[in-house]
Scaffold this active site. Structure first.
Site, PDB file in Angstrom:
ATOM      1  N   THR A  12       0.874  -1.182   0.000  1.00  0.00           N
ATOM      2  CA  THR A  12       0.000   0.000   0.000  1.00  0.00           C
ATOM      3  C   THR A  12       0.905   1.224   0.000  1.00  0.00           C
ATOM      4  OG1 THR A  12      -0.031   0.080   2.397  1.00  0.00           O
ATOM      5  CG2 THR A  12      -1.769  -1.184   1.345  1.00  0.00           C
TER       6      THR A  12
ATOM      7  N   GLU B 117      -5.566  -4.070  -1.190  1.00  0.00           N
ATOM      8  CA  GLU B 117      -5.957  -5.252  -0.404  1.00  0.00           C
ATOM      9  C   GLU B 117      -7.021  -6.105  -1.096  1.00  0.00           C
ATOM     10  OE1 GLU B 117      -5.506  -2.220   0.684  1.00  0.00           O
ATOM     11  OE2 GLU B 117      -4.637  -2.164   2.694  1.00  0.00           O
TER      12      GLU B 117
ATOM     13  N   TRP C  80     -22.852  13.302   9.218  1.00  0.00           N
ATOM     14  CA  TRP C  80     -21.729  13.188   8.288  1.00  0.00           C
ATOM     15  C   TRP C  80     -22.010  13.955   7.000  1.00  0.00           C
ATOM     16  CZ3 TRP C  80     -20.481   7.211   8.526  1.00  0.00           C
ATOM     17  CH2 TRP C  80     -19.860   6.948   9.753  1.00  0.00           C
TER      18      TRP C  80
ATOM     19  N   LYS D 241     -17.600  15.657  10.159  1.00  0.00           N
ATOM     20  CA  LYS D 241     -18.704  15.508  11.103  1.00  0.00           C
ATOM     21  C   LYS D 241     -19.210  16.881  11.494  1.00  0.00           C
ATOM     22  CE  LYS D 241     -19.632  11.657  13.974  1.00  0.00           C
ATOM     23  NZ  LYS D 241     -19.297  10.814  15.078  1.00  0.00           N
TER      24      LYS D 241
HETATM   25  P1  ADP Z   1      -3.572   2.997  -1.010  1.00  0.00           P
HETATM   26  O1  ADP Z   1      -2.254   2.440  -1.330  1.00  0.00           O
HETATM   27  O2  ADP Z   1      -3.659   4.470  -0.755  1.00  0.00           O
HETATM   28  O3  ADP Z   1      -4.406   2.154  -0.095  1.00  0.00           O
HETATM   29  P2  ADP Z   1      -5.239   2.040  -2.980  1.00  0.00           P
HETATM   30  O4  ADP Z   1      -5.019   2.154  -4.435  1.00  0.00           O
HETATM   31  O5  ADP Z   1      -5.254   0.723  -2.368  1.00  0.00           O
HETATM   32  O6  ADP Z   1      -4.167   2.936  -2.412  1.00  0.00           O
HETATM   33  O7  ADP Z   1      -6.511   2.916  -2.567  1.00  0.00           O
HETATM   34  C1  ADP Z   1      -7.706   2.363  -2.134  1.00  0.00           C
HETATM   35  C2  ADP Z   1      -8.689   3.433  -1.786  1.00  0.00           C
HETATM   36  O8  ADP Z   1      -8.929   4.335  -2.854  1.00  0.00           O
HETATM   37  C3  ADP Z   1     -10.064   2.894  -1.447  1.00  0.00           C
HETATM   38  O9  ADP Z   1     -10.119   2.412  -0.145  1.00  0.00           O
HETATM   39  C4  ADP Z   1     -10.939   4.103  -1.674  1.00  0.00           C
HETATM   40  O10 ADP Z   1     -10.950   4.962  -0.556  1.00  0.00           O
HETATM   41  C5  ADP Z   1     -10.268   4.808  -2.805  1.00  0.00           C
HETATM   42  N1  ADP Z   1     -10.954   4.497  -4.064  1.00  0.00           N
HETATM   43  C6  ADP Z   1     -10.624   3.577  -4.976  1.00  0.00           C
HETATM   44  N2  ADP Z   1     -11.480   3.598  -6.008  1.00  0.00           N
HETATM   45  C7  ADP Z   1     -12.391   4.556  -5.731  1.00  0.00           C
HETATM   46  C8  ADP Z   1     -13.554   5.052  -6.402  1.00  0.00           C
HETATM   47  N3  ADP Z   1     -13.935   4.603  -7.591  1.00  0.00           N
HETATM   48  N4  ADP Z   1     -14.247   6.020  -5.787  1.00  0.00           N
HETATM   49  C9  ADP Z   1     -13.886   6.511  -4.591  1.00  0.00           C
HETATM   50  N5  ADP Z   1     -12.809   6.093  -3.929  1.00  0.00           N
HETATM   51  C10 ADP Z   1     -12.061   5.134  -4.484  1.00  0.00           C
END
Ligand code: ADP
Length: 544
Positions: free
Chosen positions: A179, A324, A438, A433
């Site tokens: 990540t 993940e 929210w 918040k």
């Molecule tokens: P990181 O390494 O920052 O975890 P990831 O590529 O795994 O990078 O990012 C995952 C996160 O990106 C998700 O948990 C979500 O919050 C955000 N995300 C991914 N796709 C979308 C989407 N289509 N719309 C909104 N948020 C998204």
């Protein structure tokens, strides 16, 4: 029935045998375009696997790549898998310390990298204990270095290719991606042969990205992060033509390659598409044969979806996922009930993050555990996910990261509607918040970028003496645009709930982006740390 293991080597053998002449077109970091095909990629992957095994690489060993989307990077994926080892894709856009941390944490024994990333490797090499440094290039383009570098093309020609893939099981690991570590140290996610093959299957499905032998696919999403959304594997499975753009991510080169190669499907984060739409506006150009664009990684605003569909006749598939989840967890293709709706209503659904394919279970709960909230499209909570391509435990960790029933808490806040469309409203840590309720920063951002003159928008929560927190809207104007705060507030009015209206709008020249192209809320929160709303001046202590 037979126990035929779902292996990455089966994918490449299948592609070579049944779609051998389908092209793999690749822009190398050195510039030239290279034309290959699945048969050649398979042959060269086998040579690579043979070389690796000859060097003592054993099943389960990790091998790093620091590389852009190229045919050689593709061969390392299949070659490393065929040697029974694990490909650890490392994101070259991370800080040097993060790259060092990842390569050491993974204990990468070999590092393959683009010649253009040599400066990074030279800077960090003294902190690494890698046995072999291999430049993904040919003899003519080998760079000078004090490091003992090997040339990729030389190692391939040093073996005869007479090699049988190393026998592994489908549950054995084959990929490792960390990540991005925006909060704390990067964490490794280990993919298995089975998880990658299963996810690729769902990518190929009609309600996935519908990848077929006739598709021409250009994953702009980098192969160094989250499996390039499984597109390279899915293309091998379907026998699709694959177009790999190398390091050039600018709109003009991507557009030219798309048109020249007849790309029909492409995929990237919204930031890339923002640049592309701007480029198309400025040049009046088109997108050739393109008929599907996958947008994910961050929310795709309705205005962006509408522009692709209305102005360029390109269908948008909105996808959601994370490292993940291999990374795909939902696909935004339309179900028949929604398809019958008028376009504006369809657009509302396309702007949601999509539905779970077979193999993914989603649930939303109030506190991250317990019973799911109703799928009414209104009740939001913590999004949990489980399935055969969802993480159970981070690489090297002692305990699982899932609950007793296998649910992984995504850290996202979402709701699910009666058709099963999941909509992300925030990351849990970004939630605003206000007065106990929210406010969705993602919804606000999505509406704000639809305002003429706005290029990028981000919303963060800022402390407020009366409401706890209120939204601050941060905007980057389009080049030459003079859009003002009153213009934006007038645009938002009527499009969002009144109590969501940002208390202030500030303009910045550029947004901070993460290594994967997302707006970095953490950096924005730091930048605006101490910010006070004009209507909340009472909280400011007068300076002496
Ligand atoms: P990181 O390494 O920052 O975890 P990831 O590529 O795994 O990078 O990012 C995952 C996160 O990106 C998700 O948990 C979500 O919050 C955000 N995300 C991914 N796709 C979308 C989407 N289509 N719309 C909104 N948020 C998204």
């Amino acid at each position: 029935m037979q126990n035929w293991p779902l292996l990455i080597s089966k994918l490449i053998d299948h592609a070579a045998q049944n779609h051998g002449t389908r092209e793999i077109v690749s822009r190398t970091p050195e510039g030239p375009l290279v034309r290959s095909n699945w048969r050649t990629v398979a042959t060269r992957s086998r040579q690579l696997a043979q070389w690796l095994v000859g060097k003592g690489i054993s099943p389960g060993d990790r091998i790093g790549t620091l590389a852009s989307n190229t045919h050689r990077h593709l061969e390392t994926w299949f070659g490393i898998a065929g040697a029974g080892a694990i490909v650890n894709t490392v994101n070259p856009r991370l800080f040097d310390e993060q790259i060092t941390y990842i390569i050491n944490h993974a204990h990468d024994r070999v590092l393959f990298f683009d010649s253009t990333f040599l400066p990074i490797v030279e800077k960090i090499a003294e902190h690494l204990s890698v046995d072999h440094y291999i430049v993904l290039t040919d003899a003519q383009n080998m760079p000078e270095s004090s490091l003992p570098l090997l040339c990729y093309e030389d190692i391939l020609s040093s073996v005869d290719g007479d090699f049988t893939w190393v026998a592994v099981g489908e549950d054995d690991p084959v990929g490792l991606c960390y990540t991005s570590g925006t909060t704390g140290a990067p964490k490794g996610v280990l993919y298995s042969h089975r998880s990658n093959v299963l996810q690729s299957w769902s990518v190929c499905m009609p309600d996935g990205f519908a990848i077929a032998a006739r598709s021409v696919v250009m994953p702009v999403v980098p192969m160094f992060h989250a499996n390039a959304w499984s597109l390279p594997y899915a293309c091998a499975m379907a026998g699709a033509k694959l177009v790999l753009a190398g390091p050039a991510n600018d709109a003009a080169s991507l557009q030219a390659l798309m048109i020249d190669e007849g790309v029909t499907v492409t995929a990237a984060v919204p930031t890339i598409w923002l640049g592309m739409l701007r480029h198309l506006d400025a040049t009046g150009g088109g997108l050739g044969q393109l008929n599907r664009v996958v947008i994910g990684g961050s929310a795709a605003p309705a205005s962006m979806i509408e522009r692709f569909e209305r102005d360029f006749a390109v269908t948008v598939i909105h996808a959601w996922g994370m490292t993940e989840t291999s990374p795909l967890g939902s696909f935004g293709t339309l179900c028949p009930e929604v398809e019958k709706m008028p376009y504006p209503a369809q657009l509302d659904y396309k702007a949601k993050q999509g539905r779970a394919p077979f193999g993914v279970e989603l649930k939303v709960t109030l506190n991250g555990d317990g019973a799911p909230v109703p799928r009414d499209g209104r009740t939001s909570g913590h999004l949990l996910i489980r399935g055969p391509w969802i993480i159970d435990r981070y690489f090297g960790a002692n305990t699982d990261t899932i609950d007793a029933e296998g649910w992984f808490d995504t850290g996202d806040i979402a709701m699910i509607d009666p058709f099963g469309y999941m909509q992300i409203t925030d990351r849990a840590k970004d939630v605003i918040k206000s007065g106990g309720e929210w406010i969705s920063s993602i919804d606000l951002e999505n509406v704000a970028v639809g305002c003429p003159g706005v290029a990028e928008a981000a919303v963060i929560g800022v402390p407020h003496s009366k409401w706890d927190e209120r939204p601050l809207l941060i905007v980057v104007r389009q080049p030459g645009a003079a859009v003002t705060k009153p213009d934006i507030l007038a645009y938002l009015s009527g499009r969002i709930a009144k109590w969501w209206m940002p208390n202030e709008v500030v303009f910045v020249d550029a947004m901070p982006h993460s290594a994967t192209g997302k707006i970095l809320k953490v950096a924005l929160r730091e930048q605006f740390n101490g910010f006070r709303f004009p209507d909340d001046l009472s909280t400011i202590t007068p300076s002496t």
